[in-house]
Design a protein around this motif. Structure first.
Motif, PDB file in Angstrom:
ATOM      1  N   VAL A 195       5.929  -8.627   6.144  1.00 55.43           N
ATOM      2  CA  VAL A 195       5.619  -9.947   5.603  1.00 55.43           C
ATOM      3  C   VAL A 195       6.894 -10.488   4.963  1.00 55.43           C
ATOM      4  O   VAL A 195       7.413  -9.899   4.013  1.00 55.43           O
ATOM      5  N   SER A 196       7.406 -11.589   5.491  1.00 54.53           N
ATOM      6  CA  SER A 196       8.679 -12.108   4.998  1.00 54.53           C
ATOM      7  C   SER A 196       8.560 -13.474   4.341  1.00 54.53           C
ATOM      8  O   SER A 196       9.566 -14.035   3.894  1.00 54.53           O
ATOM      9  N   ASP A 197       7.346 -14.006   4.245  1.00 53.36           N
ATOM     10  CA  ASP A 197       7.204 -15.342   3.670  1.00 53.36           C
ATOM     11  C   ASP A 197       5.750 -15.585   3.311  1.00 53.36           C
ATOM     12  O   ASP A 197       4.836 -15.014   3.921  1.00 53.36           O
ATOM     13  N   LEU A 198       5.536 -16.429   2.288  1.00 50.15           N
ATOM     14  CA  LEU A 198       4.226 -16.995   1.999  1.00 50.15           C
ATOM     15  C   LEU A 198       4.301 -18.476   2.289  1.00 50.15           C
ATOM     16  O   LEU A 198       5.270 -19.142   1.917  1.00 50.15           O
ATOM     17  N   ARG A 199       3.299 -19.001   2.934  1.00 54.05           N
ATOM     18  CA  ARG A 199       3.266 -20.418   3.286  1.00 54.05           C
ATOM     19  C   ARG A 199       2.254 -21.123   2.406  1.00 54.05           C
ATOM     20  O   ARG A 199       1.070 -20.784   2.415  1.00 54.05           O
ATOM     21  N   TRP A 200       2.733 -22.109   1.656  1.00 50.71           N
ATOM     22  CA  TRP A 200       1.861 -22.866   0.762  1.00 50.71           C
ATOM     23  C   TRP A 200       1.309 -24.072   1.505  1.00 50.71           C
ATOM     24  O   TRP A 200       1.971 -24.653   2.354  1.00 50.71           O
ATOM     25  N   GLY A 232       0.846  -1.181   0.000  1.00 51.04           N
ATOM     26  CA  GLY A 232       0.000   0.000   0.000  1.00 51.04           C
ATOM     27  C   GLY A 232       0.881   1.230   0.000  1.00 51.04           C
ATOM     28  O   GLY A 232       1.846   1.325  -0.754  1.00 51.04           O
ATOM     29  N   THR A 233       0.584   2.175   0.857  1.00 52.12           N
ATOM     30  CA  THR A 233       1.444   3.351   1.024  1.00 52.12           C
ATOM     31  C   THR A 233       2.327   3.145   2.247  1.00 52.12           C
ATOM     32  O   THR A 233       1.953   2.436   3.185  1.00 52.12           O
ATOM     33  N   ALA A 234       3.500   3.756   2.237  1.00 51.51           N
ATOM     34  CA  ALA A 234       4.427   3.576   3.358  1.00 51.51           C
ATOM     35  C   ALA A 234       3.822   4.057   4.673  1.00 51.51           C
ATOM     36  O   ALA A 234       4.198   3.583   5.740  1.00 51.51           O
ATOM     37  N   ALA A 235       2.886   4.980   4.592  1.00 50.96           N
ATOM     38  CA  ALA A 235       2.258   5.494   5.814  1.00 50.96           C
ATOM     39  C   ALA A 235       1.464   4.422   6.538  1.00 50.96           C
ATOM     40  O   ALA A 235       1.156   4.564   7.724  1.00 50.96           O
ATOM     41  N   GLU A 236       1.129   3.339   5.840  1.00 48.92           N
ATOM     42  CA  GLU A 236       0.343   2.274   6.466  1.00 48.92           C
ATOM     43  C   GLU A 236       1.178   1.408   7.396  1.00 48.92           C
ATOM     44  O   GLU A 236       0.639   0.599   8.149  1.00 48.92           O
ATOM     45  N   GLY A 237       2.512   1.535   7.318  1.00 49.53           N
ATOM     46  CA  GLY A 237       3.363   0.761   8.213  1.00 49.53           C
ATOM     47  C   GLY A 237       3.394  -0.717   7.908  1.00 49.53           C
ATOM     48  O   GLY A 237       3.593  -1.542   8.805  1.00 49.53           O
ATOM     49  N   ALA A 238       3.200  -1.094   6.640  1.00 52.65           N
ATOM     50  CA  ALA A 238       3.217  -2.495   6.243  1.00 52.65           C
ATOM     51  C   ALA A 238       4.234  -2.683   5.127  1.00 52.65           C
ATOM     52  O   ALA A 238       4.252  -1.917   4.156  1.00 52.65           O
ATOM     53  N   TRP A 239       5.073  -3.715   5.267  1.00 54.72           N
ATOM     54  CA  TRP A 239       6.159  -3.945   4.316  1.00 54.72           C
ATOM     55  C   TRP A 239       6.231  -5.421   3.963  1.00 54.72           C
ATOM     56  O   TRP A 239       5.709  -6.273   4.688  1.00 54.72           O
ATOM     57  N   ILE A 240       6.904  -5.717   2.856  1.00 61.62           N
ATOM     58  CA  ILE A 240       7.087  -7.097   2.415  1.00 61.62           C
ATOM     59  C   ILE A 240       8.486  -7.232   1.835  1.00 61.62           C
ATOM     60  O   ILE A 240       9.015  -6.284   1.236  1.00 61.62           O
ATOM     61  N   THR A 241       9.104  -8.389   2.026  1.00 63.15           N
ATOM     62  CA  THR A 241      10.452  -8.572   1.505  1.00 63.15           C
ATOM     63  C   THR A 241      10.403  -8.767  -0.013  1.00 63.15           C
ATOM     64  O   THR A 241       9.468  -9.342  -0.560  1.00 63.15           O
ATOM     65  N   GLU A 242      11.447  -8.283  -0.659  1.00 61.19           N
ATOM     66  CA  GLU A 242      11.537  -8.416  -2.112  1.00 61.19           C
ATOM     67  C   GLU A 242      11.522  -9.882  -2.532  1.00 61.19           C
ATOM     68  O   GLU A 242      10.938 -10.237  -3.560  1.00 61.19           O
ATOM     69  N   ARG A 243      12.158 -10.743  -1.761  1.00 67.79           N
ATOM     70  CA  ARG A 243      12.173 -12.169  -2.092  1.00 67.79           C
ATOM     71  C   ARG A 243      10.762 -12.730  -2.199  1.00 67.79           C
ATOM     72  O   ARG A 243      10.450 -13.489  -3.128  1.00 67.79           O
ATOM     73  N   THR A 244       9.903 -12.362  -1.265  1.00 70.69           N
ATOM     74  CA  THR A 244       8.532 -12.848  -1.288  1.00 70.69           C
ATOM     75  C   THR A 244       7.803 -12.368  -2.535  1.00 70.69           C
ATOM     76  O   THR A 244       7.068 -13.120  -3.181  1.00 70.69           O
ATOM     77  N   VAL A 245       8.031 -11.113  -2.889  1.00 72.53           N
ATOM     78  CA  VAL A 245       7.402 -10.562  -4.097  1.00 72.53           C
ATOM     79  C   VAL A 245       7.922 -11.269  -5.341  1.00 72.53           C
ATOM     80  O   VAL A 245       7.157 -11.616  -6.243  1.00 72.53           O
ATOM     81  N   ARG A 246       9.227 -11.523  -5.383  1.00 72.27           N
ATOM     82  CA  ARG A 246       9.796 -12.214  -6.548  1.00 72.27           C
ATOM     83  C   ARG A 246       9.172 -13.601  -6.720  1.00 72.27           C
ATOM     84  O   ARG A 246       8.919 -14.052  -7.837  1.00 72.27           O
ATOM     85  N   ASP A 247       8.932 -14.293  -5.618  1.00 73.81           N
ATOM     86  CA  ASP A 247       8.321 -15.617  -5.697  1.00 73.81           C
ATOM     87  C   ASP A 247       6.939 -15.535  -6.355  1.00 73.81           C
ATOM     88  O   ASP A 247       6.598 -16.337  -7.233  1.00 73.81           O
ATOM     89  N   VAL A 248       6.135 -14.558  -5.931  1.00 77.77           N
ATOM     90  CA  VAL A 248       4.788 -14.420  -6.474  1.00 77.77           C
ATOM     91  C   VAL A 248       4.839 -14.031  -7.950  1.00 77.77           C
ATOM     92  O   VAL A 248       4.152 -14.622  -8.793  1.00 77.77           O
ATOM     93  N   LEU A 249       5.644 -13.032  -8.280  1.00 73.84           N
ATOM     94  CA  LEU A 249       5.700 -12.568  -9.663  1.00 73.84           C
ATOM     95  C   LEU A 249       6.310 -13.622 -10.580  1.00 73.84           C
ATOM     96  O   LEU A 249       5.899 -13.769 -11.738  1.00 73.84           O
ATOM     97  N   GLY A 250       7.298 -14.354 -10.060  1.00 73.17           N
ATOM     98  CA  GLY A 250       7.903 -15.408 -10.862  1.00 73.17           C
ATOM     99  C   GLY A 250       6.903 -16.488 -11.233  1.00 73.17           C
ATOM    100  O   GLY A 250       6.867 -16.971 -12.369  1.00 73.17           O
ATOM    101  N   ARG A 251       6.067 -16.884 -10.271  1.00 73.75           N
ATOM    102  CA  ARG A 251       5.045 -17.896 -10.551  1.00 73.75           C
ATOM    103  C   ARG A 251       4.035 -17.377 -11.580  1.00 73.75           C
ATOM    104  O   ARG A 251       3.568 -18.122 -12.444  1.00 73.75           O
TER     105      ARG A 251
END
Length: 236
Positions: free
Chosen positions: A223-228, A24-43
């Motif tokens: 958020v540092s991981d997605l669990r399948w 979202g926006t940085a003001a929301e105080g929520a972040w995700i690791t790039e690795r996790t994003v790469r996993d989703v986009l790669g799939r």
């Protein structure tokens, strides 16, 4: 770089958490690791016919001028407060017009990033690194995604509050303890159940932990991981 070297580099990249990207926006105080994003986009990229995914990088579309170089921005960890730029390289298999292929891939990546994760994407920069007559052979049999790290044991009340939120698969310690307290506030690190939207889960975790923390505590969620899901007969 050969195709094999490109795959090796991509695997190596996926082992590192990478930067922190704002959900979202940085003001929301929520972040995700790039690795996790790469996993989703790669799939998502793998599902596009005629595409052989390569390296993926996600970072600020408008870098913080306080960072003199891109490497300094990466070392600082956070990707800033603005929209993001997705850089993706891929091999194109013969059989589809290249403009059609790139536009489909761009649309798929934007949908996965914004609708599936909750990122704000300014642009997707695509680079064709190989023109292939046929797709390279895949694994002999489909393999399940590798399991994420197990949740560390904790009796921290704020971690327990986060674990009660729908969509939270566990607390994690990729960047440090699951709950990290400092003079600036509290950071809670979680894994999200695959299929749940990380932004929505992170918002719910932040609201729950804020209610459980001392009044006035600033709460950040990573958020540092997605669990399948793992089948019950897998022995897990």
């Amino acid at each position: 770089m050969t195709t094999a070297e490109g795959w090796t580099a991509a695997v190596r990249d996926r082992l590192a958490p990478g930067r922190l990207l704002p959900l979202g926006t940085a003001a929301e105080g929520a972040w995700i690791t790039e690795r996790t994003v790469r996993d989703v986009l790669g799939r998502s990229a793998e599902a596009v016919r005629g595409v052989v995914p390569g390296a993926l990088r996600i970072g600020p579309a408008y870098p913080d001028p306080a960072s003199e170089t891109e490497s300094e921005a990466e070392e600082s960890g956070a990707a800033g407060t603005g929209a993001l730029l997705v850089r993706a390289s891929f091999g194109a298999v013969a059989g589809r017009p290249l403009p059609e292929l790139t536009e489909e891939l761009r649309a798929v990546l934007i949908a996965a990033a914004e609708d599936g994760i909750g990122l704000v994407v300014a642009a997707v920069d695509l680079r064709v690194t190989a023109l292939l007559d046929t797709a390279p052979p895949g694994p002999a049999e489909p393999t399940a995604p590798p399991p994420g790290p197990t949740s560390p044991a904790t009796d921290d009340p704020l971690a327990l509050a986060a674990l009660g939120v729908t969509g939270v698969a566990g607390v994690t310690d990729t960047l440090g303890p699951p709950v990290r307290r400092s003079a600036d506030g509290v950071r809670v690190e979680v894994a999200v159940t695959a299929g749940a939207r990380p932004l929505d889960v992170a918002r719910a975790v932040r609201a729950t932990v804020t209610a459980a923390a001392p009044e006035g505590t600033a709460v950040t969620v990573v958020v540092s991981d997605l669990r399948w899901a793992v089948s019950s007969d897998s022995g897990a």
